[in-house]
Design a protein around this motif. Sequence first.
Motif, PDB file in Angstrom:
ATOM      1  N   LEU A 167       7.119  -8.008   7.324  1.00  0.00           N
ATOM      2  CA  LEU A 167       8.381  -7.905   7.666  1.00  0.00           C
ATOM      3  C   LEU A 167       9.326  -7.326   6.920  1.00  0.00           C
ATOM      4  N   PHE A 168       9.946  -6.385   7.316  1.00  0.00           N
ATOM      5  CA  PHE A 168      10.730  -5.324   6.288  1.00  0.00           C
ATOM      6  C   PHE A 168      11.317  -5.909   5.195  1.00  0.00           C
ATOM      7  N   TRP A 169      12.111  -6.952   5.545  1.00  0.00           N
ATOM      8  CA  TRP A 169      12.838  -7.626   4.752  1.00  0.00           C
ATOM      9  C   TRP A 169      12.066  -7.988   3.073  1.00  0.00           C
ATOM     10  N   SER A 170      10.774  -7.960   3.386  1.00  0.00           N
ATOM     11  CA  SER A 170      10.002  -8.203   2.216  1.00  0.00           C
ATOM     12  C   SER A 170       8.929  -7.177   2.068  1.00  0.00           C
ATOM     13  N   TYR A 171       8.247  -6.808   3.130  1.00  0.00           N
ATOM     14  CA  TYR A 171       7.230  -5.873   3.095  1.00  0.00           C
ATOM     15  C   TYR A 171       7.524  -4.391   3.156  1.00  0.00           C
ATOM     16  N   GLY A 172       8.532  -4.174   3.492  1.00  0.00           N
ATOM     17  CA  GLY A 172       8.855  -2.763   3.589  1.00  0.00           C
ATOM     18  C   GLY A 172       8.309  -2.074   5.141  1.00  0.00           C
ATOM     19  N   GLY A 173       8.198  -0.808   5.080  1.00  0.00           N
ATOM     20  CA  GLY A 173       7.461  -0.235   6.404  1.00  0.00           C
ATOM     21  C   GLY A 173       8.766   0.472   6.884  1.00  0.00           C
ATOM     22  N   THR A 174       8.965   0.493   8.171  1.00  0.00           N
ATOM     23  CA  THR A 174       9.826   1.252   9.176  1.00  0.00           C
ATOM     24  C   THR A 174      10.854   0.380   9.744  1.00  0.00           C
ATOM     25  N   LEU A 175      12.103   0.666   9.413  1.00  0.00           N
ATOM     26  CA  LEU A 175      13.165   0.015  10.109  1.00  0.00           C
ATOM     27  C   LEU A 175      13.084   0.176  11.683  1.00  0.00           C
ATOM     28  N   PRO A 181       0.849  -1.232   0.010  1.00  0.00           N
ATOM     29  CA  PRO A 181      -0.182  -0.078   0.005  1.00  0.00           C
ATOM     30  C   PRO A 181       0.859   1.027  -0.005  1.00  0.00           C
ATOM     31  N   GLU A 182       0.072   2.180  -0.376  1.00  0.00           N
ATOM     32  CA  GLU A 182       1.069   3.713  -0.617  1.00  0.00           C
ATOM     33  C   GLU A 182       1.547   4.000   0.607  1.00  0.00           C
ATOM     34  N   LYS A 183       0.971   3.890   1.843  1.00  0.00           N
ATOM     35  CA  LYS A 183       1.355   4.340   3.075  1.00  0.00           C
ATOM     36  C   LYS A 183       2.524   3.663   3.341  1.00  0.00           C
ATOM     37  N   ILE A 184       2.696   2.443   3.103  1.00  0.00           N
ATOM     38  CA  ILE A 184       3.898   1.569   3.581  1.00  0.00           C
ATOM     39  C   ILE A 184       4.991   1.765   2.489  1.00  0.00           C
ATOM     40  N   ARG A 185       4.721   2.213   1.441  1.00  0.00           N
ATOM     41  CA  ARG A 185       5.908   2.436   0.442  1.00  0.00           C
ATOM     42  C   ARG A 185       6.490   3.792   0.748  1.00  0.00           C
ATOM     43  N   LYS A 186       5.641   4.885   1.385  1.00  0.00           N
ATOM     44  CA  LYS A 186       6.336   6.054   1.652  1.00  0.00           C
ATOM     45  C   LYS A 186       7.213   5.741   3.087  1.00  0.00           C
ATOM     46  N   GLN A 187       6.714   5.011   3.884  1.00  0.00           N
ATOM     47  CA  GLN A 187       7.334   4.660   5.058  1.00  0.00           C
ATOM     48  C   GLN A 187       8.753   3.939   4.755  1.00  0.00           C
ATOM     49  N   THR A 188       8.619   3.116   3.544  1.00  0.00           N
ATOM     50  CA  THR A 188       9.720   2.448   3.268  1.00  0.00           C
ATOM     51  C   THR A 188      11.016   3.230   2.719  1.00  0.00           C
ATOM     52  N   LEU A 189      10.485   4.321   1.695  1.00  0.00           N
ATOM     53  CA  LEU A 189      11.250   5.135   1.228  1.00  0.00           C
ATOM     54  C   LEU A 189      11.922   6.052   2.226  1.00  0.00           C
ATOM     55  N   ASP A 190      11.142   6.569   3.407  1.00  0.00           N
ATOM     56  CA  ASP A 190      11.872   7.324   4.366  1.00  0.00           C
ATOM     57  C   ASP A 190      12.840   6.500   5.087  1.00  0.00           C
ATOM     58  N   SER A 191      12.731   5.052   5.313  1.00  0.00           N
ATOM     59  CA  SER A 191      13.380   4.493   6.075  1.00  0.00           C
ATOM     60  C   SER A 191      14.846   4.236   5.361  1.00  0.00           C
TER      61      SER A 191
END
Length: 503
Positions: free
Chosen positions: A384-392, A127-137
């Motif tokens: 899990l971040f390793w696959s899903y992304g999100g926030t480290l 989802p877009e929200k998760i992708r944004k968190q991922t890019l921020d991380s």
Amino acid sequence: MKYSQEVEQWGIFELELNASEIVGNPFRDVWVQATFKIGDEYKRVNGFYDGESVWRIRFMPEQIGDHHFQVTSNMDAFNGLTGDFVSIVPTLGIHGPVRVAGTHFNYADGTPFFVMGTTAYAWTYRPEKIRKQTLDSFSENGFNKIRMLLFPKYYRGMVNDVNVDYDPPVFPFAGQPNEFDFQTLIPEYFRNYEERVKELMKLGIEADVILFHPYDNWGIDSQMQQADDLLYVNYMISRLAAYRNVWWSLANEFDISSTPEGMFCARTDRKDWDIIGATIKANDPHGHPISVHNLPMRYIYPDRDWLSHVSIQHPDTYTLIAELKNQYKKPIVNDEYQYEGNIKDEWGNSDGATTLFRHWLSAMAGGYASHGEVFKINGNAKDLFWSYGGTLIGESAPKLKFMKEILESCPYQEMERDWANSDSHHYFALKKGIDEYLFFCRYDLPGKGFWFGSYDGSRPEYEVTVYDAWNCIEKETLTVKEMESNHLLPIKAWTVYRLKRKI
């Protein structure tokens, strides 16, 4: 046709072509390409079908100046089209695509590139929200290369502690899972992936594009034949090669396979990797890096002309990197040395100290590495971040950013292993002649110091910056002379010394 727009050097020139009628399979039966000329240099670029009535040709100008192009095609509407555009000086801070420079990497303009990678295999269709968190991380922690699968990922942990089973919103091929038509691609799927590559490019982050992998529940990996493989690979080259931040990884764990009875095994012939690698090298007009990734207990891919650098998976990030660097004479990237996390599987339960130590060792061996994080939060075995992304959330990521800052302040590519100041356990060293040194201490070793200088009686002075690698602080600056190191530069856990000879 005259194109008035100006395209930055290492930007993207795109030619959109529209056909009023489509005959046959547009992915397989229609071909379109353009030859670009600047001065006496020519480059040929294949176009791709982007759905409905649209074909696109993308080109990354690598020189500044006037470009002329001519289109050839088996479609009369496209064949013979010509045009011009001009490439201009790039925006400050844009250095071009990454190139191999001996056993290291540079940007196209010669600026050194120190790989600090991480892993988010399937973040591209979350989802877009998760992708944004991922890019921020990625940005906040200084990561500059992301390992990311092109096909969707399915995985159940060896002890059923991980459950990655989310379907993408749309699949990459026409049809249904286990009944795909691999000769008919779905542009929507690839547009989404391409947008993620573009987002990374804007942040100055390399996209390590993993083309194949065995973690599949949809009949993609097991059912694609060689003709399907090559159609897809050439489509991806046409679609993505104009992005300056693309790297090609043929596969994640290329040597995973199965017996006819369906039993797990490891072998090298799941696909013809040499044909795939040679196809990319021959057809990528911009020469992006190419690698292939292995299981930790089996095969490291043998050297090939198409292999620009060696991507490995193994927890030995020091001795093995040094051996492979000597053997291949190419950059070595340990793209998976096991992840920081709290799952039961051994590949994802390293603590922060182990993760940081392994990453430091890769650098002290003269190589590079990629981090990853696998934390279950409140029992969530899927996101899990390793696959899903999100926030480290792990300890190691911000400490790796500090490590990267130290190493980028050094002439890292000009330094070699300093065996006189390495015991391969407590302390490690790199040097550039006698002018610069980098010492990394992992454990205390009372009474022991470092040896440096010319030892010709001149006793040169050095400016020493002292860092705490665990707490991420610059502690002090000293001036020391040769032979004073035992007293002034003690071997203490997580201490880093950077020495520069005073002239």
